[in-house]
Write a protein that holds these residues in place. Sequence first.
Motif, short mmCIF file in Angstrom:
data_model
loop_
_atom_site.label_atom_id
_atom_site.label_comp_id
_atom_site.label_asym_id
_atom_site.label_seq_id
_atom_site.Cartn_x
_atom_site.Cartn_y
_atom_site.Cartn_z
N ALA A 1 1.14 -1.16 -0.12
CA ALA A 1 -0.10 -0.13 -0.13
C ALA A 1 0.94 1.53 0.35
CB ALA A 1 -0.79 0.00 1.38
N CYS A 2 2.31 1.25 0.40
CA CYS A 2 2.95 2.43 0.56
C CYS A 2 3.50 2.59 -0.50
CB CYS A 2 4.08 1.99 1.23
SG CYS A 2 3.63 2.05 2.93
N TYR A 3 3.27 2.25 -1.62
CA TYR A 3 3.70 2.23 -3.28
C TYR A 3 2.73 2.13 -3.95
CZ TYR A 3 8.26 1.83 -0.52
OH TYR A 3 9.35 2.42 0.21
N THR A 4 1.72 1.83 -3.41
CA THR A 4 0.22 2.56 -4.75
C THR A 4 0.49 4.13 -4.79
OG1 THR A 4 -1.35 2.66 -2.80
CG2 THR A 4 -0.56 0.24 -3.86
N ASP A 5 -0.72 4.93 -5.65
CA ASP A 5 -0.44 5.51 -6.06
C ASP A 5 -1.57 6.10 -5.12
OD1 ASP A 5 0.59 8.67 -7.30
OD2 ASP A 5 -1.11 8.13 -9.07
N GLU A 6 -1.91 6.35 -4.07
CA GLU A 6 -3.28 6.81 -2.85
C GLU A 6 -2.24 8.15 -2.37
OE1 GLU A 6 -5.47 3.69 -2.15
OE2 GLU A 6 -5.03 3.14 -3.76
N SER A 7 -3.12 8.34 -1.17
CA SER A 7 -2.87 8.96 0.04
C SER A 7 -3.18 8.47 0.88
CB SER A 7 -3.83 10.65 0.13
OG SER A 7 -3.51 11.38 -1.18
N LEU A 8 -2.47 8.56 2.03
CA LEU A 8 -2.49 7.51 3.02
C LEU A 8 -2.58 8.65 4.15
CD1 LEU A 8 -0.01 4.96 2.12
CD2 LEU A 8 -2.32 5.13 1.37
N VAL A 9 -3.96 8.16 4.95
CA VAL A 9 -3.92 9.32 5.89
C VAL A 9 -3.14 9.19 7.55
CG1 VAL A 9 -5.79 9.94 7.70
CG2 VAL A 9 -6.96 10.06 5.68
N THR A 10 -2.43 9.93 7.81
CA THR A 10 -1.76 9.37 8.41
C THR A 10 -1.94 10.01 10.30
OG1 THR A 10 -0.14 11.49 8.27
CG2 THR A 10 0.74 9.08 7.59
N GLN A 11 -3.20 10.60 10.48
CA GLN A 11 -3.56 11.47 11.33
C GLN A 11 -5.19 11.77 11.51
OE1 GLN A 11 -3.01 16.03 12.52
NE2 GLN A 11 -1.32 14.83 13.76
N ILE A 12 -5.57 11.77 12.84
CA ILE A 12 -7.20 11.78 12.55
C ILE A 12 -7.23 13.30 13.48
CG2 ILE A 12 -9.31 11.00 13.23
CD1 ILE A 12 -8.64 9.27 10.26
N ALA A 13 -8.51 13.92 13.39
CA ALA A 13 -9.52 14.73 14.17
C ALA A 13 -7.72 15.59 15.24
CB ALA A 13 -9.40 13.93 15.37
N GLY A 14 -6.85 15.56 14.54
CA GLY A 14 -5.78 17.01 14.80
C GLY A 14 -4.32 16.34 15.64
N THR A 15 -5.10 14.82 16.07
CA THR A 15 -4.17 14.70 17.41
C THR A 15 -3.97 13.03 17.07
OG1 THR A 15 -5.47 14.07 18.88
CG2 THR A 15 -3.87 16.37 19.07
N VAL B 1 -3.01 8.68 16.35
CA VAL B 1 -2.16 8.80 14.91
C VAL B 1 -2.92 6.95 15.07
CG1 VAL B 1 -0.42 10.07 15.03
CG2 VAL B 1 -0.15 7.82 16.51
N PRO B 2 -2.21 5.73 13.60
CA PRO B 2 -2.82 4.93 13.73
C PRO B 2 -3.03 4.05 15.38
CG PRO B 2 -1.84 5.65 11.61
CD PRO B 2 -1.21 6.77 12.55
N SER B 3 -1.24 4.65 15.54
CA SER B 3 -1.14 3.32 16.85
C SER B 3 -1.67 3.42 17.58
CB SER B 3 -0.39 3.29 17.78
OG SER B 3 0.29 4.64 17.77
N ASP B 4 -2.93 4.41 17.88
CA ASP B 4 -3.60 5.03 19.15
C ASP B 4 -5.23 4.45 19.04
OD1 ASP B 4 -2.29 7.09 20.41
OD2 ASP B 4 -2.71 7.99 18.49
N ILE B 5 -5.01 3.78 18.01
CA ILE B 5 -6.82 2.91 17.85
C ILE B 5 -6.44 1.43 17.16
CG2 ILE B 5 -8.74 2.82 16.28
CD1 ILE B 5 -8.59 5.25 17.57
N ARG B 6 -8.26 0.82 18.47
CA ARG B 6 -7.79 -0.64 17.81
C ARG B 6 -9.54 -0.43 17.21
NH1 ARG B 6 -3.40 -0.15 18.22
NH2 ARG B 6 -2.58 -1.32 19.70
N GLY B 7 -9.79 -1.03 16.03
CA GLY B 7 -11.12 -0.75 15.45
C GLY B 7 -11.03 -0.17 14.65
N GLN B 8 -12.20 1.43 14.63
CA GLN B 8 -12.19 2.06 13.83
C GLN B 8 -12.68 3.40 14.71
OE1 GLN B 8 -15.97 1.52 11.13
NE2 GLN B 8 -15.19 -0.98 10.59
N ILE B 9 -12.36 4.30 13.46
CA ILE B 9 -12.48 5.75 14.58
C ILE B 9 -13.78 7.07 12.93
CG2 ILE B 9 -10.06 6.47 13.86
CD1 ILE B 9 -9.92 8.26 16.03
#
Length: 377
Positions: free
Chosen positions: A68-82, A84-92
Amino acid sequence: MSYDKTLREDLAARLTAGGHLQSTRWRQALLDVPRHEFLQGGFFRRVDATGPTGWEPVMPDEPAWLPACYTDESLVTQIAGTIVPSDIRGQILRQPTSSSTLPGLVVRMLEDLQVEDGSRVLEIGTGTGYSTALLCHRLGEENVTSIEVDEDVSTRARRALATVGHAPNLVVGDGLDGYSEGGLYDRIVATCGVLDIPPAWLAQTRPGGRILATVCGWMYSSELARLTVDGDGAARGRLLGGQISFMLARPHLPPPLGMLPDVNEGEERRAVIGADALDDWTTRFVAQLAAPRTQRIQIPRDDDTRHVFLDVDAGSWAALHRDGEHWTVRQGGPDRLWNRIEDHLTHWRQAGAPGLEQFEIIATPDKQTVTWPRKHP
């Protein structure tokens, strides 16, 4: 050849075939800079479902992460200003606030920046640091300054850049103010959208230097603009086309809507142009020129949908709904907002509805104007 280098080769081939990647110097930068090093904190994957958009983390230990890192797509790295992916289990279910821009757009903008050997560049919006690394590869880290409003985002970018061997000048601050301590720049490139070209960018670009930025409005039609700075503190140029979109710079985000107007009040008439005309990207951009700080919302009703346009600062509003084969507009506030939009769109159509790549933009410290070519009788 390692797997990630194969992925980089494949990505470069796709971007070359798509016309985004054109020069050998930028191609080599793309091949040498590993994008996955700037996504070691993971990214968020959109979850398709009914209702609000959900996001779920994808971490480096998952098989899907590296490809996925080498697809031609934007990849979201932060949600709601603070968050990051390691903060979440499940969905936001919150709004993205930082991302790694799709590589096709990154390299297209770097090509459009038209740098030369030794060009000094100020990048507005460090983000993950990936585009910063490409600039360092091409120009040398001593010629690259990058500013990021979010200190945590800047810190993660600094670490990633160090991992790939680059240490440019990274600044934490409001990118709309630029970075005057760096002197005059040959190029300024922004990876966030702006309502107007900030005066600081004009002042910090040498005469003959260029600014590349996405200009936008609160109806969220935007376009990439390249301007050349003159010796009198102004800049002029053209829109480049392509329906380019970035997250707005945080100080340029629209204010909260607050209480909506009573759409049953105001003056009512048959609309010359319906709200559905603004479903078209170019038409909506032209409408924004008449009302750049107007927000558009849709209110479902039992019988139809109200399309409400609200200028929060001025207090003017317009509400449109379909009445059989026609549209009806009701307006209130200090001026007639939809009248302004209709007049602008009518003049543009009378000029032959030119495409955005034909528009000219002029920015001064006091104002910004965007115009299209007029038809000559």
